[in-house]
Design a protein around this motif. Structure first.
Motif, mmCIF file in Angstrom:
data_model
loop_
_atom_site.group_PDB
_atom_site.id
_atom_site.type_symbol
_atom_site.label_atom_id
_atom_site.label_comp_id
_atom_site.label_asym_id
_atom_site.label_seq_id
_atom_site.Cartn_x
_atom_site.Cartn_y
_atom_site.Cartn_z
ATOM 1 N N VAL A 65 0.843 -1.188 0.000
ATOM 2 C CA VAL A 65 0.000 0.000 0.000
ATOM 3 C C VAL A 65 0.884 1.246 0.000
ATOM 4 O O VAL A 65 1.905 1.304 0.694
ATOM 5 C CB VAL A 65 -0.979 -0.013 1.209
ATOM 6 N N ALA A 66 0.485 2.222 -0.820
ATOM 7 C CA ALA A 66 1.138 3.538 -0.823
ATOM 8 C C ALA A 66 0.341 4.422 0.123
ATOM 9 O O ALA A 66 -0.897 4.461 0.048
ATOM 10 C CB ALA A 66 1.142 4.140 -2.227
ATOM 11 N N THR A 67 1.041 5.094 1.030
ATOM 12 C CA THR A 67 0.374 5.971 1.992
ATOM 13 C C THR A 67 0.956 7.368 1.928
ATOM 14 O O THR A 67 2.104 7.562 1.523
ATOM 15 C CB THR A 67 0.519 5.435 3.435
ATOM 16 N N ASP A 68 0.152 8.335 2.358
ATOM 17 C CA ASP A 68 0.645 9.703 2.435
ATOM 18 C C ASP A 68 1.358 9.900 3.773
ATOM 19 O O ASP A 68 1.519 8.950 4.555
ATOM 20 C CB ASP A 68 -0.490 10.708 2.222
ATOM 21 N N ALA A 69 1.777 11.116 4.055
ATOM 22 C CA ALA A 69 2.543 11.404 5.269
ATOM 23 C C ALA A 69 1.753 11.096 6.535
ATOM 24 O O ALA A 69 2.340 10.805 7.576
ATOM 25 C CB ALA A 69 2.989 12.865 5.267
ATOM 26 N N ASP A 70 0.432 11.115 6.457
ATOM 27 C CA ASP A 70 -0.416 10.817 7.610
ATOM 28 C C ASP A 70 -0.759 9.337 7.720
ATOM 29 O O ASP A 70 -1.489 8.945 8.628
ATOM 30 C CB ASP A 70 -1.712 11.630 7.541
ATOM 31 N N GLY A 71 -0.289 8.520 6.766
ATOM 32 C CA GLY A 71 -0.577 7.096 6.789
ATOM 33 C C GLY A 71 -1.863 6.706 6.083
ATOM 34 O O GLY A 71 -2.261 5.543 6.118
ATOM 35 N N THR A 72 -2.500 7.655 5.415
ATOM 36 C CA THR A 72 -3.738 7.370 4.688
ATOM 37 C C THR A 72 -3.409 6.662 3.385
ATOM 38 O O THR A 72 -2.577 7.141 2.605
ATOM 39 C CB THR A 72 -4.503 8.680 4.382
ATOM 40 N N PRO A 73 -4.066 5.524 3.112
ATOM 41 C CA PRO A 73 -3.805 4.806 1.858
ATOM 42 C C PRO A 73 -4.178 5.628 0.622
ATOM 43 O O PRO A 73 -5.247 6.229 0.558
ATOM 44 C CB PRO A 73 -4.696 3.566 1.960
ATOM 45 N N LEU A 74 -3.254 5.646 -0.338
ATOM 46 C CA LEU A 74 -3.468 6.331 -1.615
ATOM 47 C C LEU A 74 -3.666 5.339 -2.750
ATOM 48 O O LEU A 74 -4.200 5.700 -3.797
ATOM 49 C CB LEU A 74 -2.266 7.217 -1.935
ATOM 50 N N GLY A 75 -3.222 4.115 -2.564
ATOM 51 C CA GLY A 75 -3.347 3.085 -3.581
ATOM 52 C C GLY A 75 -2.716 1.808 -3.081
ATOM 53 O O GLY A 75 -2.019 1.812 -2.058
ATOM 54 N N PHE A 76 -2.972 0.713 -3.797
ATOM 55 C CA PHE A 76 -2.384 -0.559 -3.414
ATOM 56 C C PHE A 76 -2.344 -1.497 -4.598
ATOM 57 O O PHE A 76 -3.015 -1.288 -5.603
ATOM 58 C CB PHE A 76 -3.155 -1.204 -2.249
ATOM 59 N N TYR A 77 -1.528 -2.526 -4.454
ATOM 60 C CA TYR A 77 -1.485 -3.590 -5.453
ATOM 61 C C TYR A 77 -1.318 -4.921 -4.746
ATOM 62 O O TYR A 77 -0.872 -4.981 -3.597
ATOM 63 C CB TYR A 77 -0.365 -3.373 -6.472
ATOM 64 N N ALA A 78 -1.698 -5.985 -5.447
ATOM 65 C CA ALA A 78 -1.502 -7.350 -4.961
ATOM 66 C C ALA A 78 -0.809 -8.144 -6.054
ATOM 67 O O ALA A 78 -1.327 -8.274 -7.160
ATOM 68 C CB ALA A 78 -2.836 -7.998 -4.598
ATOM 69 N N LEU A 79 0.356 -8.664 -5.731
ATOM 70 C CA LEU A 79 1.138 -9.486 -6.649
ATOM 71 C C LEU A 79 1.027 -10.938 -6.210
ATOM 72 O O LEU A 79 1.336 -11.264 -5.060
ATOM 73 C CB LEU A 79 2.603 -9.037 -6.626
ATOM 74 N N LEU A 80 0.557 -11.796 -7.104
ATOM 75 C CA LEU A 80 0.480 -13.225 -6.828
ATOM 76 C C LEU A 80 1.753 -13.863 -7.371
ATOM 77 O O LEU A 80 1.932 -13.966 -8.589
ATOM 78 C CB LEU A 80 -0.747 -13.844 -7.493
ATOM 79 N N LEU A 81 2.646 -14.250 -6.484
ATOM 80 C CA LEU A 81 3.937 -14.781 -6.906
ATOM 81 C C LEU A 81 3.803 -16.097 -7.648
ATOM 82 O O LEU A 81 4.455 -16.305 -8.677
ATOM 83 C CB LEU A 81 4.871 -14.938 -5.706
ATOM 84 N N ASP A 82 2.986 -17.023 -7.135
ATOM 85 C CA ASP A 82 2.850 -18.337 -7.775
ATOM 86 C C ASP A 82 2.308 -18.238 -9.197
ATOM 87 O O ASP A 82 2.697 -19.005 -10.065
ATOM 88 C CB ASP A 82 1.950 -19.259 -6.946
ATOM 89 N N ALA A 83 1.418 -17.296 -9.424
ATOM 90 C CA ALA A 83 0.821 -17.126 -10.750
ATOM 91 C C ALA A 83 1.565 -16.080 -11.585
ATOM 92 O O ALA A 83 1.255 -15.906 -12.760
ATOM 93 C CB ALA A 83 -0.643 -16.712 -10.615
ATOM 94 N N ALA A 84 2.518 -15.379 -10.988
ATOM 95 C CA ALA A 84 3.222 -14.268 -11.644
ATOM 96 C C ALA A 84 2.210 -13.304 -12.254
ATOM 97 O O ALA A 84 2.239 -12.986 -13.434
ATOM 98 C CB ALA A 84 4.205 -14.776 -12.690
ATOM 99 N N GLU A 85 1.294 -12.833 -11.396
ATOM 100 C CA GLU A 85 0.195 -11.996 -11.884
ATOM 101 C C GLU A 85 -0.077 -10.841 -10.930
ATOM 102 O O GLU A 85 -0.076 -11.010 -9.708
ATOM 103 C CB GLU A 85 -1.072 -12.834 -12.032
ATOM 104 N N LEU A 86 -0.317 -9.671 -11.521
ATOM 105 C CA LEU A 86 -0.804 -8.528 -10.770
ATOM 106 C C LEU A 86 -2.314 -8.732 -10.645
ATOM 107 O O LEU A 86 -3.050 -8.622 -11.623
ATOM 108 C CB LEU A 86 -0.489 -7.220 -11.510
ATOM 109 N N ASP A 87 -2.770 -9.093 -9.458
ATOM 110 C CA ASP A 87 -4.165 -9.463 -9.255
ATOM 111 C C ASP A 87 -5.046 -8.253 -9.028
ATOM 112 O O ASP A 87 -6.145 -8.174 -9.566
ATOM 113 C CB ASP A 87 -4.264 -10.425 -8.074
#
Length: 165
Positions: A65-87
């Motif tokens: 998760v990408a957060t701002d200076a206050d810790g508020t989430p700005l975005g996120f990603y999930a990478l599945l290693l076994d499938a080599a896929e950005l889920d």
């Protein structure tokens, strides 16, 4: 050995943005970000209506998760290693156009390389194809519709990774 990008307590950038590994405590905020995304309004809404980014999912996969200076989430990603896929990949509506998506993709590709992947597959939300192509993915095909939730074909893309970037 962790790289600086995947260390437990990453240093914030000059603008205060940091990327860190998500925890189960992030579940509600990440789920809300995905479900409220303007990119999934109208006929695309069915794709995220029941989506849950739960604690087990977060602990099982490489969710960052990408957060701002206050810790508020700005975005996120999930990478599945076994499938080599950005889920999953979402950027909060209020953070669109700030470079958060590119920052997350750069982090994801570094994470994938660190885990020995040489390619990462993305089955894209159709309106997001241009973004993925702009950050280095190449279209490799089309995934057919899968009703009732996904009633339209989706672009399939791949990030081809090289050791040096």
């Amino acid at each position: 050995m962790s790289s600086p990008m995947t260390a437990a307590a990453p240093e914030p950038r000059a603008d205060g943005i940091r990327i860190r590994r998500a925890t189960g405590a992030d579940s509600r905020r990440l789920t809300a970000m995905a479900r409220r995304s303007r990119a999934y309004e109208g006929h695309y809404a069915a794709m995220v209506a029941g989506l849950t980014v739960g604690p087990v999912y977060i602990e099982t996969h490489r969710v960052h998760v990408a957060t701002d200076a206050d810790g508020t989430p700005l975005g996120f990603y999930a990478l599945l290693l076994d499938a080599a896929e950005l889920d999953l990949m979402f950027v909060a509506d209020r953070a669109q156009g700030l470079g958060i998506g590119r920052l997350l993709i750069d982090h994801m590709t570094a994470e994938a390389r660190e885990h020995g992947l040489d390619t990462v597959r993305v089955v894209s939300h159709p309106p997001a194809e241009g973004f993925y192509r702009a950050v280095g993915a190449a279209r490799t095909g089309t995934v057919p519709a899968d009703p009732p939730v996904v009633g339209w074909p989706r672009p399939e893309l791949h990030f081809r990774l090289t050791p040096e970037g």
